[in-house]
Write a protein that holds these residues in place. Structure first.
Motif, PDB file in Angstrom:
ATOM      1  N   SER A   1      -7.048  -9.074  -0.596  1.00  0.00           N
ATOM      2  CA  SER A   1      -7.121  -7.768  -0.453  1.00  0.00           C
ATOM      3  C   SER A   1      -6.348  -7.568   0.887  1.00  0.00           C
ATOM      4  O   SER A   1      -5.523  -6.430   0.985  1.00  0.00           O
ATOM      5  N   VAL A   2      -6.453  -8.243   1.726  1.00  0.00           N
ATOM      6  CA  VAL A   2      -5.937  -8.115   3.126  1.00  0.00           C
ATOM      7  C   VAL A   2      -4.278  -8.156   2.808  1.00  0.00           C
ATOM      8  O   VAL A   2      -3.537  -7.499   3.421  1.00  0.00           O
ATOM      9  N   ASN A   3      -4.027  -9.093   2.095  1.00  0.00           N
ATOM     10  CA  ASN A   3      -2.535  -9.533   1.846  1.00  0.00           C
ATOM     11  C   ASN A   3      -2.077  -8.242   1.350  1.00  0.00           C
ATOM     12  O   ASN A   3      -0.837  -7.705   1.593  1.00  0.00           O
ATOM     13  N   MET A   4      -2.474  -7.552   0.171  1.00  0.00           N
ATOM     14  CA  MET A   4      -1.910  -6.503  -0.566  1.00  0.00           C
ATOM     15  C   MET A   4      -1.963  -5.041   0.220  1.00  0.00           C
ATOM     16  O   MET A   4      -1.026  -4.401   0.364  1.00  0.00           O
TER      17      MET A   4
ATOM     18  N   VAL B   1      -2.717   4.835  -5.879  1.00  0.00           N
ATOM     19  CA  VAL B   1      -3.788   4.118  -5.776  1.00  0.00           C
ATOM     20  C   VAL B   1      -4.574   3.581  -6.965  1.00  0.00           C
ATOM     21  O   VAL B   1      -4.922   2.202  -7.208  1.00  0.00           O
ATOM     22  N   LEU B   2      -4.608   4.442  -8.018  1.00  0.00           N
ATOM     23  CA  LEU B   2      -5.007   4.047  -9.208  1.00  0.00           C
ATOM     24  C   LEU B   2      -4.273   3.045 -10.087  1.00  0.00           C
ATOM     25  O   LEU B   2      -4.773   2.077 -10.532  1.00  0.00           O
ATOM     26  N   CYS B   3      -2.832   3.148  -9.743  1.00  0.00           N
ATOM     27  CA  CYS B   3      -2.104   2.194 -10.499  1.00  0.00           C
ATOM     28  C   CYS B   3      -1.975   1.069  -9.910  1.00  0.00           C
ATOM     29  O   CYS B   3      -2.066  -0.076 -10.600  1.00  0.00           O
ATOM     30  N   GLY B   4      -2.046   0.885  -8.618  1.00  0.00           N
ATOM     31  CA  GLY B   4      -2.220  -0.430  -7.848  1.00  0.00           C
ATOM     32  C   GLY B   4      -3.573  -1.285  -8.208  1.00  0.00           C
ATOM     33  O   GLY B   4      -3.516  -2.506  -8.555  1.00  0.00           O
TER      34      GLY B   4
ATOM     35  N   THR C   1      -3.392  -2.695 -11.763  1.00  0.00           N
ATOM     36  CA  THR C   1      -2.176  -3.798 -11.944  1.00  0.00           C
ATOM     37  C   THR C   1      -2.384  -4.982 -10.962  1.00  0.00           C
ATOM     38  O   THR C   1      -3.137  -5.861 -11.235  1.00  0.00           O
ATOM     39  N   ASN C   2      -1.525  -4.947 -10.186  1.00  0.00           N
ATOM     40  CA  ASN C   2      -1.335  -6.330  -9.271  1.00  0.00           C
ATOM     41  C   ASN C   2      -2.710  -6.387  -8.488  1.00  0.00           C
ATOM     42  O   ASN C   2      -3.246  -7.628  -8.604  1.00  0.00           O
ATOM     43  N   GLY C   3      -3.522  -5.486  -8.330  1.00  0.00           N
ATOM     44  CA  GLY C   3      -4.688  -5.521  -7.642  1.00  0.00           C
ATOM     45  C   GLY C   3      -5.656  -6.532  -8.265  1.00  0.00           C
ATOM     46  O   GLY C   3      -6.313  -7.328  -7.776  1.00  0.00           O
ATOM     47  N   ILE C   4      -5.888  -6.049  -9.571  1.00  0.00           N
ATOM     48  CA  ILE C   4      -6.799  -6.900 -10.431  1.00  0.00           C
ATOM     49  C   ILE C   4      -6.282  -7.992 -10.996  1.00  0.00           C
ATOM     50  O   ILE C   4      -6.965  -9.368 -11.110  1.00  0.00           O
ATOM     51  N   MET C   5      -5.012  -8.081 -11.334  1.00  0.00           N
ATOM     52  CA  MET C   5      -4.351  -9.151 -12.314  1.00  0.00           C
ATOM     53  C   MET C   5      -4.101 -10.367 -11.161  1.00  0.00           C
ATOM     54  O   MET C   5      -4.276 -11.359 -11.608  1.00  0.00           O
TER      55      MET C   5
ATOM     56  N   HIS D   1      -0.506   2.533  -3.052  1.00  0.00           N
ATOM     57  CA  HIS D   1      -0.364   1.666  -4.273  1.00  0.00           C
ATOM     58  C   HIS D   1      -1.127   0.560  -3.835  1.00  0.00           C
ATOM     59  O   HIS D   1      -2.048  -0.238  -4.396  1.00  0.00           O
ATOM     60  N   GLN D   2      -0.602  -0.059  -2.722  1.00  0.00           N
ATOM     61  CA  GLN D   2      -1.255  -1.365  -2.413  1.00  0.00           C
ATOM     62  C   GLN D   2      -2.703  -1.278  -1.786  1.00  0.00           C
ATOM     63  O   GLN D   2      -3.548  -2.247  -1.565  1.00  0.00           O
ATOM     64  N   LEU D   3      -2.832  -0.056  -1.101  1.00  0.00           N
ATOM     65  CA  LEU D   3      -4.209  -0.004  -0.681  1.00  0.00           C
ATOM     66  C   LEU D   3      -5.455   0.290  -1.858  1.00  0.00           C
ATOM     67  O   LEU D   3      -6.302  -0.632  -1.875  1.00  0.00           O
ATOM     68  N   GLY D   4      -4.915   0.692  -3.076  1.00  0.00           N
ATOM     69  CA  GLY D   4      -5.757   0.690  -4.044  1.00  0.00           C
ATOM     70  C   GLY D   4      -5.783  -0.928  -4.688  1.00  0.00           C
ATOM     71  O   GLY D   4      -6.709  -1.430  -5.291  1.00  0.00           O
ATOM     72  N   ALA D   5      -4.692  -1.630  -4.671  1.00  0.00           N
ATOM     73  CA  ALA D   5      -4.632  -2.940  -5.061  1.00  0.00           C
ATOM     74  C   ALA D   5      -5.519  -3.996  -4.284  1.00  0.00           C
ATOM     75  O   ALA D   5      -6.255  -4.550  -4.896  1.00  0.00           O
ATOM     76  N   GLY D   6      -5.590  -3.488  -3.228  1.00  0.00           N
ATOM     77  CA  GLY D   6      -6.543  -4.470  -2.106  1.00  0.00           C
ATOM     78  C   GLY D   6      -7.940  -4.184  -2.436  1.00  0.00           C
ATOM     79  O   GLY D   6      -8.694  -5.257  -2.449  1.00  0.00           O
TER      80      GLY D   6
END
Length: 448
Positions: free
Chosen positions: A86-89, A272-275, A278-282, A398-403
């Motif tokens: 999460s921190v990385n994203m 936010v929802l897109c991230g 996608t990459n956040g969960i996958m 996007h990356q905040l949502g992913a993290g």
């Protein structure tokens, strides 16, 4: 006997003889421009930039492979490992706008080479860690900052400097390079984790980053003027611009102005929802979720690589469609399809790779990165020349949502013992994003 032809005027007089027209026009021996273009320095620069982005992309999916082995060796739970991801994203997204400004100030080669060295150092230090906070520091902070310099913002900057023609093609290809990193490295890394443990693959990636850093310092140049050439397709020589010390200030001013506009909040909320979906969960939870259903890590990694392949194809197809259709409608379709695939995912998981699972990989992959070209076009249409900077900040959202998704998804798995609730929640989020896309008004807004 030689013959000649004559031309007769309207008054009956005859002009001078003219030579007979040849049956075939003589072939002019002119140099073929496309052969010269293939030798243009810009293509080498694009290839080196692509290698750097591919390398950064290889690091993004590794945390998902480390969840099980780190849990077995150190008794860490999924949430602790996912926190580093999460921190990385988050840093990956927040770094990009400022990295672009830093490239304008000190040069592309220095920033990209330094970023690869930072990524390599983070990977080496990870191999010697013994505490969860060290994973957060090395993989989350160091690799997050380094890989954040090698995003689509970097790709757009290289393309703008070196190409006057074929910009869309080169930008699309470079934007797909991170998924190529998944395709090239993920199955190999997964197999190495199973056979040799998690440390050798991490060190291998560090060595790859070092090798690409050396290539960057040797071959990458900041501007065509540095080597005395014109940008590809340009008719005139363009001198290198002076350093831009105020670029970071402008980046913050554009953000402050965009925050006062409605379209930015719609685009950022959508991303936010897109991230998250996608990459956040996958990237950090796909392999553990598949493992819960008895699937081997190599099979799960191969499926994730296939998603990367179809994502690259989907990005190119989306760029082509964005030029021909309303970007808002395209986004609505993409998010709706993603919602359906995620909702069906709990019923598709099994210990073996089945035809329905392959269908999921195909459809989900096509719409994975397909949202990027329409959002870039909407940012350009709404914010004009400030569009690229606004997109950089939307990508940070996007990356905040992913993290958040990486951490909360793993935490939900620890709490409920299954990822099913995660897939359903993300499906609902995609439906909300589809509605947000329809609410964006593509009219020019002046950011002050």
């Amino acid at each position: 006997m030689a013959f000649s032809t004559t031309e007769q005027s309207k008054d009956g007089t005859t002009d001078q003889p003219t030579a007979p027209a040849p049956r075939h026009r003589p072939r002019l021996h002119r140099p073929r421009l496309h052969r010269l273009h293939r030798l243009h320095r810009a293509w080498l620069i694009a290839a080196v930039a692509g290698a750097a982005i591919v390398t950064a992309g290889a690091f993004t999916t590794v945390p998902g492979l480390l969840v099980t082995p780190l849990g077995e060796e150190f008794a860490w739970n999924r949430g602790q490992v996912a926190l580093a991801a999460s921190v990385n994203m988050v840093l990956f997204g927040l770094t990009a706008p400022f990295a672009a400004a830093l490239m304008d100030r000190v040069g592309v080669r220095r920033v990209v080479g330094g970023a690869l060295l930072l990524v390599s150092a983070g990977a080496v230090l990870t191999a010697f860690m013994t505490r969860p906070w060290q994973l957060v520091t090395y993989w989350g902070v160091l690799i997050g900052l380094g890989s954040g310099c090698l995003t689509m913002t970097f790709a757009a900057g290289v393309t703008a400097r070196w190409f006057d023609r074929r910009r869309g093609l080169v930008t699309g290809a470079l934007s797909s390079s991170s998924h190529l990193g998944q395709l090239l490295f993920l199955p190999l890394l997964a197999g190495s984790v199973e056979r040799h443990g998690w440390r050798p693959p991490v060190v291998t990636l560090a060595l790859v980053a070092l090798a690409v850093a050396a290539l960057v310092f040797l071959a990458l140049r900041d501007h065509p003027a540095d080597v005395g050439v014109r940008p590809y397709g340009a008719r005139e020589f363009i001198p290198a611009p002076p350093p831009s010390p105020g670029a970071a200030t402008r980046t913050l001013k554009v953000l402050a102005g965009a925050l006062r506009t409605r379209p930015f909040w719609l685009l950022a909320g959508m991303f936010v929802l897109c991230g998250a979906s996608t990459n956040g969960i996958m990237w950090s939870n796909w392999a553990p979720a598949a493992h819960d259903h008895g699937m081997r890590v190599t099979a799960a990694a191969s499926l994730l690589s296939l998603i990367g392949v179809f994502s690259a194809l989907g990005a190119l197809l989306s760029g082509w469609l964005t030029d021909r259709f309303d970007p808002r409608r395209l986004l609505t379709v993409c998010f709706a399809l993603r919602a359906l695939t995620l909702l069906a995912l709990p019923a598709l998981f099994s210990s073996a790779v089945t035809a329905p699972m392959l269908l999921f990989v195909f459809v989900y992959g096509l719409v994975d990165v397909a949202t990027v070209p329409p959002v870039i076009e909407l940012c350009r249409g709404v914010y004009g020349t400030d569009g690229p900077i606004v997109f950089g900040w939307a990508n940070a959202a996007h990356q905040l949502g992913a993290g958040a998704s990486a951490f909360l998804g793993a935490t939900a798995r620890d709490m409920f013992g299954t990822y099913d609730v995660v897939w359903v929640a993300l499906s609902a989020g995609c439906l909300v994003a589809a509605l947000l896309a329809t609410a964006v008004r593509a009219t020019l807004v002046k950011v002050e």
